[in-house]
Enzyme design. Structure first.
Site, PDB file in Angstrom:
ATOM      1  N   CYS A   1       0.857  -1.193   0.000  1.00 22.87           N
ATOM      2  CA  CYS A   1       0.000   0.000   0.000  1.00 22.87           C
ATOM      3  C   CYS A   1       0.892   1.243   0.000  1.00 22.87           C
ATOM      4  O   CYS A   1       1.809   1.347   0.818  1.00 22.87           O
ATOM      5  CB  CYS A   1      -0.884  -0.019   1.239  1.00 22.87           C
ATOM      6  SG  CYS A   1      -1.577   1.571   1.721  1.00 22.87           S
TER       7      CYS A   1
ATOM      8  N   PHE B   1       0.400   4.246   0.981  1.00 22.43           N
ATOM      9  CA  PHE B   1       0.302   5.015   2.219  1.00 22.43           C
ATOM     10  C   PHE B   1       1.117   4.347   3.327  1.00 22.43           C
ATOM     11  O   PHE B   1       1.778   5.009   4.121  1.00 22.43           O
ATOM     12  CB  PHE B   1      -1.164   5.168   2.626  1.00 22.43           C
ATOM     13  CG  PHE B   1      -1.995   5.877   1.597  1.00 22.43           C
ATOM     14  CD1 PHE B   1      -1.911   7.252   1.447  1.00 22.43           C
ATOM     15  CD2 PHE B   1      -2.838   5.174   0.750  1.00 22.43           C
ATOM     16  CE1 PHE B   1      -2.665   7.915   0.488  1.00 22.43           C
ATOM     17  CE2 PHE B   1      -3.594   5.825  -0.219  1.00 22.43           C
ATOM     18  CZ  PHE B   1      -3.501   7.202  -0.346  1.00 22.43           C
ATOM     19  N   CYS B   2       1.093   3.020   3.365  1.00 16.42           N
ATOM     20  CA  CYS B   2       1.921   2.279   4.320  1.00 16.42           C
ATOM     21  C   CYS B   2       3.402   2.412   3.977  1.00 16.42           C
ATOM     22  O   CYS B   2       4.250   2.542   4.866  1.00 16.42           O
ATOM     23  CB  CYS B   2       1.513   0.811   4.343  1.00 16.42           C
ATOM     24  SG  CYS B   2      -0.207   0.527   4.816  1.00 16.42           S
TER      25      CYS B   2
END
Length: 351
Positions: A74, A76-77
């Site tokens: 991900c 964002f991760c």
């Protein structure tokens, strides 16, 4: 069919922007690591949680005991991991099951990743997490709980009319003192480009990675590999996630492309890379100058979320941005921002 529909929605939230493709060996690696930070991969379940890995910096005296709940690919991760790794935080990683999400059942209201826990304290939203921990580094006199109070949420509604909580100052670092005009201009530039990463660059990833069925399926097979799904999830859930997820994201990517007015996804990605390099200019190594700032770390993290896919090879490796990316890869993997963290003494959290 209802079962598949529910699972499709959950998997789509996982994979909106992820890795894909192959040919990792064609990307030149950064120089060898020089920082003695340990990475462990525990094999035993502890308190019903199997850690994907554990990053240990023995000189991290913050005593935060961070645990990051994530999807490995991900963007964002990946942004949060880039920040944690550059500054040398010790932290644990838990890969969240995209089907059941059982690992984050403690979070009754917020069901997205990344989530970070520090004891009983929970941090959410990637840019907010980065700003809160960035302020924590800048303000050694404050505890993490003190810092969190500086980022109040405001109740609002999204475009679908659903209630949400917004954080108006989530791109700000609370330094606590008046700065010189040049420093204020640099901070403003950093905020603007952090917003650009979230509001534009990340939206380009999905249409580029899930362009057709073959690339979408390839992406999810890569997902399974780099996320160590075989360690954490049963076989039926892995198969469901790969095939239903690939189908869901192939369809969703077309919707996202239309929503964000993206005509030629590859050309828009090239343009974004050129815009970034134009912002850095010929006299800076990073947007932050001689060392990365939070915008550098955010873009690097987002780019790493599709490091293994054909879009990275066809665009990133063919643009000038690849030299910046290699510099970033080196400083992050060598945790070159760690001295700021290592100089900080632990703060006793308020009761």
């Amino acid at each position: 069919m209802r079962f598949l529909g529910v699972r499709t929605i959950q998997i789509a939230s996982l994979a909106g922007f992820s890795w894909g493709g192959t040919k990792l060996d064609e990307v030149p690696a950064a120089k060898s690591r020089t920082c003695p930070i340990q990475i462990q991969r525990p094999e035993q379940v502890k308190n019903d949680v199997l850690l994907s890995r554990k990053v240990i910096n023995h000189l991290d005296r913050s005593d935060l005991k961070l645990r990051l709940y994530q999807y490995e690919t991900c963007p964002f991760c990946c942004k949060v991991r880039a920040f944690l790794d550059y500054y040398g935080f010790s932290y644990e990683l838990v890969e969240v099951n995209p089907v059941t999400r059982s690992q984050i059942k403690f979070s009754t209201q917020y069901k997205k990743v990344p989530i970070i826990r520090s004891g009983e304290t929970t941090l959410t939203e990637s840019s907010l997490i980065i700003s809160q921990l960035g302020t924590f580094l800048q303000r050694p006199e404050l505890s993490l709980d003190d810092v969190i109070q500086m980022y109040p949420g405001v109740d609002s509604t999204n475009e679908k009319g659903k209630p949400v909580v917004n954080y108006p100052n989530k791109f700000f670092i609370m330094k606590g003192k008046m700065e010189a005009e040049s420093n204020m201009a640099a901070a403003r530039e950093e905020r603007e480009w952090r917003e650009w990463v979230d509001n534009w660059f990340i939206h380009l990833i999905s249409p580029n990675v899930y362009r057709n069925w073959n690339e979408s399926l390839e992406t999810f097979r890569w997902f399974e590999q780099v996320g160590d799904w075989h360690r954490a999830f049963p076989a039926w859930e892995r198969v469901l996630a790969v095939y239903v997820g690939a189908a869901a994201m192939f369809m969703l990517s077309k919707t996202l492309k239309k929503k964000h007015n993206i005509n030629d996804e590859r050309e828009e990605l090239r343009k974004a890379c050129r815009d970034w390099m134009a912002a850095i200019g010929p006299n800076r190594q990073f947007l932050g100058g001689g060392q990365p700032n939070l915008a550098d770390l955010s873009l690097y993290g987002a780019m790493n979320s599709f490091y293994g896919c054909s879009a990275f090879k066809e665009v990133i490796l063919e643009e000038k941005i690849v030299e910046w990316w290699r510099r970033m890869d080196s400083v992050v993997k060598n945790h070159e921002g760690r001295k700021k963290l290592e100089a900080r003494n632990p703060i006793v959290q308020k009761q």
